[in-house]
Write a protein that holds these residues in place. Structure first.
Motif, PDB file in Angstrom:
ATOM      1  N   LEU A 687       0.839  -1.206   0.000  1.00 28.85           N
ATOM      2  CA  LEU A 687       0.000   0.000   0.000  1.00 28.85           C
ATOM      3  C   LEU A 687       0.869   1.250   0.000  1.00 28.85           C
ATOM      4  O   LEU A 687       1.973   1.255   0.577  1.00 28.85           O
ATOM      5  N   ASN A 689       2.260   4.749   1.336  1.00 25.56           N
ATOM      6  CA  ASN A 689       2.422   5.086   2.748  1.00 25.56           C
ATOM      7  C   ASN A 689       1.344   6.041   3.252  1.00 25.56           C
ATOM      8  O   ASN A 689       1.311   6.386   4.422  1.00 25.56           O
ATOM      9  N   TYR A 691      -1.597   5.026   3.468  1.00 22.02           N
ATOM     10  CA  TYR A 691      -2.463   4.102   4.207  1.00 22.02           C
ATOM     11  C   TYR A 691      -1.693   3.120   5.068  1.00 22.02           C
ATOM     12  O   TYR A 691      -2.254   2.503   5.964  1.00 22.02           O
ATOM     13  N   SER A 692      -0.414   2.910   4.818  1.00 24.70           N
ATOM     14  CA  SER A 692       0.360   1.940   5.600  1.00 24.70           C
ATOM     15  C   SER A 692       1.078   2.626   6.751  1.00 24.70           C
ATOM     16  O   SER A 692       1.346   3.827   6.714  1.00 24.70           O
ATOM     17  N   ARG A 693       1.320   1.810   7.775  1.00 28.98           N
ATOM     18  CA  ARG A 693       2.095   2.244   8.952  1.00 28.98           C
ATOM     19  C   ARG A 693       1.464   3.457   9.664  1.00 28.98           C
ATOM     20  O   ARG A 693       2.164   4.367  10.096  1.00 28.98           O
ATOM     21  N   TYR A 715      -0.506  -1.064   9.258  1.00 29.97           N
ATOM     22  CA  TYR A 715      -0.242  -2.122   8.282  1.00 29.97           C
ATOM     23  C   TYR A 715       1.206  -2.049   7.776  1.00 29.97           C
ATOM     24  O   TYR A 715       1.678  -1.004   7.326  1.00 29.97           O
ATOM     25  N   GLU A 716       1.897  -3.202   7.839  1.00 29.05           N
ATOM     26  CA  GLU A 716       3.325  -3.268   7.537  1.00 29.05           C
ATOM     27  C   GLU A 716       3.617  -3.790   6.131  1.00 29.05           C
ATOM     28  O   GLU A 716       4.721  -4.271   5.865  1.00 29.05           O
ATOM     29  N   ASN A 717       2.610  -3.744   5.226  1.00 30.40           N
ATOM     30  CA  ASN A 717       2.797  -4.277   3.861  1.00 30.40           C
ATOM     31  C   ASN A 717       3.255  -5.738   3.897  1.00 30.40           C
ATOM     32  O   ASN A 717       4.177  -6.149   3.187  1.00 30.40           O
TER      33      ASN A 717
END
Length: 753
Positions: A687, A689, A691-693, A715-717
């Motif tokens: 995703l 960044n 939406y991630s982390r 979320y850590e991909n």
């Protein structure tokens, strides 16, 4: 039978569309909402009328709709018509933004507190796309904001007739209205006569027909009974007016001992008679008691007399009043003060008035008549007790003379001045103070005091003194002090003829017009730092002062102090009898939370744009780049390049360091296909960044049956994980990305092995 999961339906529909290489044609169908049972009360039957109140106001309607799917930003809105079922100005009852994949759900709503009617309808509107359902069936809906028994009375005056009976005479009418309901004109009513519902719906009703009248609030065919507003009953009866009156003159003068009988103009009809004096019953009710003898032997026989009659078929009536006067009774009124201070060589005039028709006057001094003083006024020049004796010489009554109240005329032994603060004065706070003479008392040789302010205040000469010394030019009854250098004790002296007097003392304390400022070399305590020293802006060598911490005195001798503990420090100097208080300095313990950044330390920026981070809480700031070069000494810095940056915040001799990591924001789209074959290329669902982390962003993934297989914030991909099994060469998953319950993104992921 329970319907299949709405999410499952969505996934099947999505898969079918992709496999066929076509799109679903058609439009959503919104069905009319239908009343349903309350699940919080165990479900049960659907409601047929909404009788809401402050004690209960929770209702549910069921709503169904058909695919295709609405847009992800859609909201379903439940709306209410007016009382006639018209949606010209609908009222929003409820809104749902999380039901875009549910085809059958319930709205919960509360009835608005201004709703009262029998044919309200509801409908559901979607916002994206914009569609509206058919209206619901009509429902009675009422907000029962008043649910206590009404109380009615004539004209709503609050006085309920005795025994609840009200008599009308001679074709008269009476208006009945409730008197215990706020905003009575905003309701509709059901009026009843002897059990029959009347046509009137208004707040009041005017009646002339005999019967039993009562009322209730009209909350419709169903809610009215449950509201429990049925009122008391008033019985209306009718009778014939007799035209009652008292024979003879309406104004009669009598002397003590005279015989006189009052007689009603109606007799011989079997009526009951009640006689009144000054509105109070004095005789009766007595059958055929149509006469009343005035007792002129009583000292209070004068007054207003009336007679009241009642009987079968006759109205309860009271006559007009007849005035009985005591010809031997009159008043004498003194027209001057009760006590007069007479100065040497001064004259005063005493006078009286009287209600006697033909009076004679005789003045007395110290109990003895004054020869020749037979008018209503008397000029005096000597002390003593004076009164006038008044005699009535006409009217045919033999009565006693009446003496006026005594006037005491005295010569003062001395005078007393009383001074006070004028207006609002607070010592050591007010910027000025006004002192004024408020009372002059004449003091007799026995110590008795008489207020003679109004008579003598313009006759005295005045002189103000400050701390015992006379003030030049201050010769009025009032003085204003507006400079702290004139603080001290004030006295007002006065003189009149041979009399000299001095007032009470008043002290004036005005605050010093100076600013006391504390300074320090720091406010944060930390290990290894220099001591925090507090100093004053004023020289304290000749002053009386107190250092305090948290309101407690800690030092009274040193002109500066060292702050070794956290707390609030302050200095107070006593000068010109008033405290001079400094500003406060708050000493805090060293704590890294003192430094506050308005952006996260891991900063994501858009390439080519500037993102500014602002720090607060410290005394000074230094920003360094990765090469340890100082790039700013301000409290903020605008970042444009990726890299690591160092912020050093100074708190006196204490410092806090923060590392700011800056990266550019990803610009690629969310992938919808990954190849989980272990070749290291496109194996994971990556995703941007955006939406991630992020700890506040939730990523959830469902399989083709709508079952949740993955859910993670920050979320850590890292999906799919190495342990994830795929039982088909190609599988479709559905994802939702949400923040604080609100949908950010949703779609499908095709996994190919």
């Amino acid at each position: 039978m329970k319907k299949k999961s709405s999410l499952y339906s969505i996934l099947v529909l999505t898969c079918a569309c992709m496999l066929l290489g076509t799109s679903f044609l058609g439009a959503q169908v919104l069905n009319k909402p239908v009343a349903t049972g309350n699940p919080n009360l165990g479900g049960g039957s659907a409601w047929t009328a909404a009788c809401a109140s402050v004690d209960f106001n929770e209702y549910f309607v069921n709503f169904t709709w058909s695919p295709p799917l609405v847009n992800s930003d859609n909201e379903f809105v439940l709306e209410l018509s007016d009382s006639n079922g018209n949606f010209g100005s609908p009222v929003e009852l409820a809104r749902a933004s999380d039901k875009n994949t549910e085809f059958d759900f319930e709205f919960q709503f509360a009835v608005p507190n201004d709703v009262r009617g029998e044919t309200y309808r509801m409908r559901v509107r979607s916002t994206s796309p914009a569609k509206t359902s058919p209206p619901s069936d009509p429902y009675p809906m009422h907000f029962v904001d008043f649910n206590s028994p009404l109380l009615i009375s004539p004209d709503g005056n609050g006085s309920i007739p005795p025994s609840g009976t009200f008599q009308l005479c001679g074709g008269a009418s009476v208006t009945l209205a409730p008197h215990n309901i706020p905003n009575a004109g905003t309701y509709q009513y059901n009026w009843y006569r002897s059990g029959t519902l009347l046509a009137q719906k208004s707040q009041s009703i005017t009646v002339s027909t005999p019967g039993m009248y009562y009322v209730e609030l009209d909350y419709g065919s169903i809610c009215s009974g449950s509201a429990n507003t049925l009122s008391n009953t008033i019985e209306i009866t009718t009778g014939t007016s007799q035209g009652i009156a008292i024979n003879g003159s309406a104004d009669i003068g009598l002397c003590a001992g005279d015989a006189h009988t009052l007689e009603a103009n109606i007799s011989g009809m079997g009526l009951n008679y009640t006689w009144y004096k000054d509105g109070v019953a004095i005789a009766g009710p007595t059958s055929e008691g149509y006469t009343y003898n005035i007792n002129t032997g009583a000292s209070d026989f004068a007054g207003e007399y009336q007679v009241e009659v009642e009987g079968a078929g006759a109205c309860l009536e009271r006559s007009s009043a007849v005035t009985i006067r005591n010809l031997g009774d009159f008043e004498v009124t003194r027209q001057n003060e009760a006590s007069i201070v007479l100065l040497p060589a001064q004259t005063r005039t005493l006078s009286v008035t009287t209600s006697a028709t033909t009076p004679t006057f005789q003045w007395y001094k110290d109990g003895s008549p004054i020869s020749g003083e037979t008018s209503s006024s008397l000029e005096i020049n000597a002390i003593g007790d004076y009164f006038a004796r008044v005699t009535e010489t006409s009217g045919g009554c033999t009565g006693s003379p009446i003496d006026s109240e005594i006037t005491a005329v005295v010569s003062p032994d001395s005078f007393e001045f009383v001074i006070a603060y004028a207006g609002s004065y607070i010592a050591c706070q007010s910027s000025d103070a006004t002192l004024s003479l408020t009372v002059i008392n004449a003091v007799s040789d026995t110590g008795a005091k008489t207020d003679v302010t109004s008579e003598l205040q313009s006759s005295f000469s005045y002189q103000w003194r400050h701390n015992g010394s006379s003030l030049s030019g201050e010769n009025s009854k009032t003085i204003t002090v507006s400079n702290f250098e004139n603080n001290g004790t004030y006295v007002l002296d006065g003189s009149l003829d041979s009399f000299n007097t001095s007032s009470n003392n008043l002290t004036v304390k005005l605050p010093v017009d100076e600013t006391l400022q504390l300074t320090s070399n720091g406010t944060i305590l930390c290990d290894g730092a220099d001591p925090i020293v507090l100093n004053s802006s004023m020289d304290l060598s000749t002053e009386t002062f107190e250092w305090s911490k948290d309101g407690q005195v800690i030092e009274t001798a040193s002109e500066s102090i060292t702050a070794n503990e956290v707390g609030v420090y302050r200095l107070t100097i006593t000068t010109h009898d008033c405290p001079l208080v400094s500003n406060e300095i708050t000493v805090r313990a060293f704590d890294e939370s003192l430094l506050v950044l308005d952006k996260p330390e891991n900063l994501i920026i858009i390439e080519g744009e500037t993102e500014t981070v602002t720090a607060s809480g410290a005394e000074s700031y230094e920003w360094f780049n990765a090469s340890n070069n100082l790039i700013s000494s301000q409290d903020s810095f605008g970042f444009q390049e990726e890299g690591e940056y160092l912020l050093v915040a100074n708190f006196g001799n204490c410092t806090i360091s923060r590392v700011i990591t800056v990266v550019f924001r990803d610009t690629f789209a969310i992938p919808n296909v990954i190849t989980a074959n272990g070749d290291g290329i496109n194996d994971l669902w990556i995703l941007p960044n955006t939406y991630s982390r992020h700890t506040d962003i939730l990523v959830t993934i469902y399989n083709e049956r709508g079952k949740e297989v993955f859910s993670q914030t920050n979320y850590e991909n890292n999906w799919p994980q190495s342990t994830t099994a795929f039982n088909k060469p190609s599988m479709i998953f559905y994802y939702k990305i949400t923040k604080a319950g609100s949908s950010l993104k949703q779609g499908t992921i095709t996994v190919i092995r």
